[in-house]
Enzyme design. Structure first.
Site, PDB file in Angstrom:
ATOM      1  N   TRP A 171       0.801  -1.220   0.000  1.00  0.00           N
ATOM      2  CA  TRP A 171       0.000   0.000   0.000  1.00  0.00           C
ATOM      3  C   TRP A 171       0.833   1.268   0.000  1.00  0.00           C
ATOM      4  CZ3 TRP A 171       1.957   2.259   4.221  1.00  0.00           C
ATOM      5  CH2 TRP A 171       2.503   1.404   5.181  1.00  0.00           C
ATOM      6  N   ASN A 172       2.142   1.155   0.200  1.00  0.00           N
ATOM      7  CA  ASN A 172       2.902   2.380   0.505  1.00  0.00           C
ATOM      8  C   ASN A 172       3.172   3.254  -0.714  1.00  0.00           C
ATOM      9  OD1 ASN A 172       4.741   0.427  -0.431  1.00  0.00           O
ATOM     10  ND2 ASN A 172       6.447   1.501   0.517  1.00  0.00           N
ATOM     11  N   LYS A 195      -2.805  -8.788  -7.028  1.00  0.00           N
ATOM     12  CA  LYS A 195      -3.497  -8.479  -5.778  1.00  0.00           C
ATOM     13  C   LYS A 195      -2.804  -7.293  -5.131  1.00  0.00           C
ATOM     14  CE  LYS A 195      -3.142  -9.663  -1.506  1.00  0.00           C
ATOM     15  NZ  LYS A 195      -3.588  -8.350  -0.987  1.00  0.00           N
ATOM     16  N   PRO A 196      -3.388  -6.099  -5.283  1.00  0.00           N
ATOM     17  CA  PRO A 196      -2.828  -4.962  -4.556  1.00  0.00           C
ATOM     18  C   PRO A 196      -3.281  -5.043  -3.106  1.00  0.00           C
ATOM     19  CG  PRO A 196      -4.798  -4.271  -5.729  1.00  0.00           C
ATOM     20  CD  PRO A 196      -4.612  -5.742  -6.025  1.00  0.00           C
ATOM     21  N   SER A 247       6.549  -7.189   3.088  1.00  0.00           N
ATOM     22  CA  SER A 247       7.419  -7.381   4.242  1.00  0.00           C
ATOM     23  C   SER A 247       8.290  -8.630   4.072  1.00  0.00           C
ATOM     24  CB  SER A 247       6.561  -7.518   5.499  1.00  0.00           C
ATOM     25  OG  SER A 247       5.769  -8.684   5.387  1.00  0.00           O
ATOM     26  N   GLU A 268      10.763  -8.266  -3.328  1.00  0.00           N
ATOM     27  CA  GLU A 268      11.246  -6.928  -2.959  1.00  0.00           C
ATOM     28  C   GLU A 268      10.745  -6.660  -1.547  1.00  0.00           C
ATOM     29  OE1 GLU A 268      13.203  -5.157  -4.776  1.00  0.00           O
ATOM     30  OE2 GLU A 268      13.102  -6.228  -6.672  1.00  0.00           O
ATOM     31  N   CYS A 302      10.215   1.878   1.255  1.00  0.00           N
ATOM     32  CA  CYS A 302      11.172   0.793   1.507  1.00  0.00           C
ATOM     33  C   CYS A 302      12.617   1.276   1.435  1.00  0.00           C
ATOM     34  CB  CYS A 302      10.947  -0.339   0.507  1.00  0.00           C
ATOM     35  SG  CYS A 302      11.046   0.202  -1.207  1.00  0.00           S
ATOM     36  N   GLU A 400      12.894  -2.621  11.186  1.00  0.00           N
ATOM     37  CA  GLU A 400      12.323  -1.588  10.326  1.00  0.00           C
ATOM     38  C   GLU A 400      11.109  -0.959  11.014  1.00  0.00           C
ATOM     39  OE1 GLU A 400      10.117  -3.025   6.896  1.00  0.00           O
ATOM     40  OE2 GLU A 400      10.995  -1.477   5.626  1.00  0.00           O
TER      41      GLU A 400
END
Ligand code: NAD
Length: 531
Positions: A171-172, A195-196, A247, A268, A302, A400
């Site tokens: 979502w970022n 799939k977002p 993640s 990623e 990220c 993180e």
């Protein structure tokens, strides 16, 4: 510290921009691959906490249907000439630029970021679509390779699409993450089932809608909505390749499942990115760079910096300059370019950021700037935060945060800086600051990260689209951008045509004589300098 934006922020936050009419949102949500009687999920706008979109939820059966349709459509799409695919992608490029205000409104409404952060996603997609439109033929076209026997073996390398690629995105960065990796997969002749994250599904649907308007044939790109725990299995079971961004914890699971299915996966994942300010850095530029590195999209990036290592000789002066700039940032909700720092996106993010900072402070960290939520600006705002005196027992020392929080540490010499920067399981991005470019680049090469920027935060490496981008260690596997970013979506095939004479002895020559002849030939080839 941070003052409210000069934009149209009120105590309850701005209403939705005029472009996001109910009819327009329904037009987007109608494109989700889901049964007509699907369950619904409502997302909320981070700026206000008010309901935003009502989306159908896809079931595993819906995902299977989407794959079945995609598999049929992919056959024709793979046979479509590259020149036609290129035209579609360049039209998509133009549509994204022309309709950018819609995208900016959607991204801000779904994610809570500032307009200038959202605009960088428009730039990113412009660069990515132009690059793969113009370069795909170079990467995908047949290539002559050196044959087994010079002159006698005609060898060609072909690139076939994998088939149907699953793209799972977070979502970022609602547009960059939804479209960036999909563009290359489509250009390589694949269909995509995506799939977002539900929170930012509208932007992903908008992007898909524009690609169809640009001429993408029906069913080649499909969007499903749902939780990973519900449809993640179906998304893996039918995929010919898995492109995952998210993640590290989810990435490990995806990698393990992809391993069981023996399909390729590109992962990623997260980061705990270091920035090193060398003792010859320009302090003003480095302080500006630190602001740009730590607080874009409220730190939910990220490649943003969460660890800042400063040469002892510059430390105090740099920290003063960094804090002064941070305190001047305008934090707030505004659907224009007036705010410098936006909102966090979800209550879970606010919880993590608050817990990390509170834990650090309770264990002795010093807050130099920020350090608190701003419910007066909206439910999920948190001030850009600079900490010092951070020690290993504090959670944010190594984990993180994914928020607007950075820890500043002094270091003695360059070896010390490299040791500290590399003392992490992650390896996504880094940033090095020096007046001496050659020195900066030499230090950068010692940072264990997939991308390292000199005198820039992250945009120089990210925007260098011709070069690979991705993570080492816990930050991932595989790369996006450049050759790797499109070739990973293909199956290489070698066609070798043996002409006249092969490896077997010709009639009338004994195996022993043939072996001696070949041995001599090998020696000649080496002496002739053949590679
Ligand atoms: P997440 O792993 O929870 O979710 C990412 C996506 O995966 C979402 O669409 C989610 O619904 C889906 N998902 C979750 N569990 C799943 C499962 N079991 N099967 C299939 N799909 C599943 O990540 P997040 O916390 O939402 O995103 C933030 C993380 O993403 C941060 O760690 C950040 O660093 C990372 N990230 C990395 C990059 C990069 O390029 N390296 C870019 C953006 C974000």
């Amino acid at each position: 510290m941070a003052t409210p934006s000069a934009g149209p922020t009120t105590a309850r936050g701005p209403g939705l921009p005029a472009s996001l009419t109910p009819a327009f949102l329904r037009h987007l949500t109608a494109q989700v691959s889901a049964a007509p009687n699907a369950a619904r999920v409502t997302t909320t706008a981070p700026y206000t906490g008010a309901p935003l979109a009502d989306l159908p939820v896809s079931t595993p059966a819906d995902v299977e249907d989407a794959f079945a349709r995609a598999r049929v459509a992919q056959q024709a799409w793979a046979a479509t000439p590259l020149a036609q695919r290129k035209r579609i992608l360049l039209r998509y490029h133009d549509l994204v630029l022309a309709r950018q205000d819609q995208a900016l409104d959607l991204m801000q409404a779904e994610n809570g970021k500032t307009r200038r952060d959202a605009f960088l996603e428009v730039v990113d997609i412009g660069i990515v679509s132009r690059y793969y439109a113009r370069n795909a033929a170079r990467y995908l076209g047949p290539k002559r390779r050196r044959g087994a026997i010079p002159l006698l073996t005609h060898t060609t390398e072909l690139r076939h699409p994998k088939g149907v690629v699953t793209v799972i995105s977070p979502w970022n960065y609602p547009l960059s993450m939804a479209a960036g990796d999909t563009i290359a997969a489509l250009m390589a002749g694949n269909a995509v089932v995506q799939k977002p994250d539900t929170q930012t599904a509208l932007t992903a649907l908008w992007s898909m809608d524009l690609m169809y308007e640009a001429g993408l044939p029906k069913d080649v790109w499909q969007m499903v909505i749902g939780r990973g725990g519900s449809i993640g299995g179906a998304l893996m079971d039918d995929a010919d390749y898995m492109m995952f961004t998210g993640s590290t914890a989810t990435g490990r699971r995806i990698a393990s499942d992809a391993g069981k299915r023996l399909i390729g996966a590109s992962l990623e994942l997260g980061g705990k990115n270091p920035m090193i300010v060398l003792d010859d850095a320009d302090i003003d530029k480095a302080a500006d760079g630190a602001v740009a590195a730590c607080f874009p999209s409220a730190g939910q990036l990220c490649v943003s910096v969460e660890r800042l290592y400063v040469a002892e000789s510059l430390h105090d002066e740099f920290v003063a300059a960094f804090v002064a700039r941070t305190e001047k940032l305008k934090i707030g909700a505004a659907y224009d370019y007036s705010a410098d720092v936006g909102s966090l996106t979800t209550p879970a993010q606010l919880k993590t950021v608050t817990e990390h900072v509170d834990d650090a402070v309770a264990k002795g960290a010093t807050v130099l700037a920020g350090g608190r939520a701003r419910p007066d600006l909206g439910p999920l705002f948190y001030e850009p935060t600079i900490l010092t005196d951070v020690t290993p027992e504090m959670t944010l020392h190594s984990q993180e945060t994914f928020g607007p929080v950075v820890s500043v540490y002094p270091y003695r010499d360059v070896d010390d800086a490299i040791r500290l920067a590399n003392a992490t399981a992650y390896g996504l991005n880094g940033s090095v600051w020096s007046r001496n470019g050659a020195r900066g680049r030499a230090v950068a090469a010692r940072v264990r990260a997939g991308t390292v920027n000199v005198n820039e935060a992250f945009a120089a490496a990210w925007g260098s689209i011709d070069a690979p981008m991705g993570g080492m260690g816990d930050s991932g596997l595989g790369r996006r951008h450049g050759a790797e970013g499109i070739l990973k979506y293909t199956e290489p095939q070698t066609i070798a045509h043996q002409r006249i004479q092969g490896f077997h002895p010709p009639a009338g020559i004994s195996p022993a004589t043939w072996a001696a002849l070949l041995t001599t030939a090998l020696k000649v080839l080496k002496t002739a300098g053949l590679r």
